[in-house]
Design an enzyme around this catalytic site. Structure first.
Site, PDB file in Angstrom:
ATOM      1  N   CYS A  86      59.611  37.104  34.081  1.00 31.69           N
ATOM      2  CA  CYS A  86      59.060  37.139  35.250  1.00 31.69           C
ATOM      3  C   CYS A  86      59.975  36.051  36.006  1.00 31.69           C
ATOM      4  O   CYS A  86      59.773  34.803  35.771  1.00 31.69           O
ATOM      5  CB  CYS A  86      57.775  36.812  35.266  1.00 31.69           C
ATOM      6  SG  CYS A  86      56.944  36.744  36.929  1.00 31.69           S
ATOM      7  N   CYS A 249      60.654  38.687  43.946  1.00 28.97           N
ATOM      8  CA  CYS A 249      60.730  39.261  42.711  1.00 28.97           C
ATOM      9  C   CYS A 249      62.261  38.940  41.995  1.00 28.97           C
ATOM     10  O   CYS A 249      62.788  39.525  42.331  1.00 28.97           O
ATOM     11  CB  CYS A 249      60.230  40.825  42.602  1.00 28.97           C
ATOM     12  SG  CYS A 249      60.151  41.417  40.908  1.00 28.97           S
TER      13      CYS A 249
HETATM   14  O1  PYC Z   1      59.532  37.669  39.920  1.00 27.40           O
HETATM   15  O2  PYC Z   1      60.212  38.674  38.348  1.00 27.40           O
HETATM   16  C1  PYC Z   1      59.396  38.609  39.070  1.00 27.40           C
HETATM   17  C2  PYC Z   1      58.229  39.239  39.057  1.00 27.40           C
HETATM   18  C3  PYC Z   1      57.825  40.157  38.193  1.00 27.40           C
HETATM   19  C4  PYC Z   1      56.540  40.513  38.796  1.00 27.40           C
HETATM   20  C5  PYC Z   1      55.958  39.884  39.616  1.00 27.40           C
HETATM   21  N1  PYC Z   1      57.107  39.001  39.986  1.00 27.40           N
END
Ligand code: PYC
Length: 328
Positions: A86, A249
């Site tokens: 993550c 993300c």
């Molecule tokens: O930042 O990789 C990330 C992530 C995955 C799910 C929520 N954030």
């Protein structure tokens, strides 16, 4: 009782669990992840669900590293399960490790080597007067699974998509393809479309990581906003079982850069800015080419910021009628 330092990365929470869990059995972080899923998942539910968390809660449990070349091991937990990697969570972990002094802090850059279920991740934290200003992650190798495929989605018809791995598998879909605008007031419809697309891909053509056991489904759909390109992209990240990433993300940004590289639209060394559904940004860059199980792959870096928001002790009273919390 569990101790934790809470943080947020560009809007997305990471509860960094620093004590109370003990050492999870397993010779590698992925073995620990698989053991945790089978035997200890109640801890995740307790710490992520209401009333201690919420429907978009995310966290990371610190562990001793299983590798000689790492400072800490990290197990990612969130409402949807235990992710192999993550990005926003790792930026939160690195910020917390620096600001609590759980690593030796060196200015102007503190380098932290993290043992994650998906492999080695290196965090370079820009530090000034003890404050973590930003974190650049060198992520696990990312690769394209398929470009320009089509999946039949009940209620939506044939939906064009591409699939890439950036620490998790991401289906990338133009929002236009499901006839929805990039508008937070339409989030329920976007989420419903995302869940239907995940189900359709998982039922007809699930991905499988060639080297990491247990990575064999899609739980993330990156809906790309109109006007996005290989320099600046905006997206809504729909995540199983029903929430949006508030951050841009990190693993999704890595997957998107792998996709753009696979199309010949993003070269090594070029900056790529990815903007979240709430308008926060990560800057990514591809720094090397490599392979994953014989598949051409790239090594991405992601730069973002996190802030410590609290220090907590989370308790479970034996008489609490909701020992694993609940979701609403
Ligand atoms: O930042 O990789 C990330 C992530 C995955 C799910 C929520 N954030």
């Amino acid at each position: 009782m569990f101790t934790a330092v809470d943080s947020h990365t560009e809007g997305m929470p990471t509860r960094v669990v620093t004590g109370g869990v003990g050492v999870i059995p397993g010779a590698t972080m992925n073995e620990k992840r698989l053991h945790f899923i089978e035997h200890l998942d109640d801890l995740r539910l307790l710490l992520m669900n209401e009333p201690r968390g919420h429907s978009a809660m995310s966290g990371a449990i610190l562990q001793p590293s299983t590798r000689d070349d790492c400072d800490w091991g990290v197990l990612y937990i969130e409402v949807s399960g235990c992710l192999p990697m993550c990005g926003h969570g790792t930026i939160g972990v690195a910020t917390v490790l620096v600001e609590t002094g759980m690593v030796e802090v060196v200015e102007p850059v503190t380098t932290i080597r993290l043992d994650t279920p998906a492999g080695l991740v290196i965090a370079r934290v820009a530090v000034s007067d003890g404050h973590a200003e930003s974190v650049t992650l060198e992520n696990v190798p990312s690769y394209v699974v398929r470009l320009d495929d089509v999946v039949d989605v009940p209620g939506y018809g044939p939906v064009p998509y591409s699939l890439a791995f950036g620490g998790n598998f991401y289906a990338m879909v133009d929002l236009d393809a499901v006839g929805l605008p990039f508008d937070r007031s339409r989030q329920q419809e976007i989420l419903t479309a995302g869940l239907a697309i995940m189900t359709a891909i998982n039922e007809t053509a699930p991905p499988k990581h060639p080297e990491i056991e247990g990575l064999d489904h899609v739980h993330h759909v990156e809906f790309i906003a109109p006007g996005s390109d290989a320099r600046l992209s905006r997206h809504a990240m729909a995540i199983y079982p029903g929430w949006f990433d508030r951050s841009p993300c990190g693993t999704g940004t890595s997957a998107r850069m792998a996709e753009l590289w696979g199309r010949g639209e993003l070269a090594l060394g070029d900056d790529f800015v990815n903007e979240s559904f709430i308008g926060s940004r990560f800057t990514g860059r591809l720094i090397a080419e490599t392979t994953v199980g014989g598949i051409p792959a790239v090594v991405p870096t992601i730069t973002g910021r996190a802030w410590v928001t609290g220090i907590g002790q989370y308790l479970l009273d034996p008489s609490d009628p909701f020992p694993t919390g609940f979701s609403f």
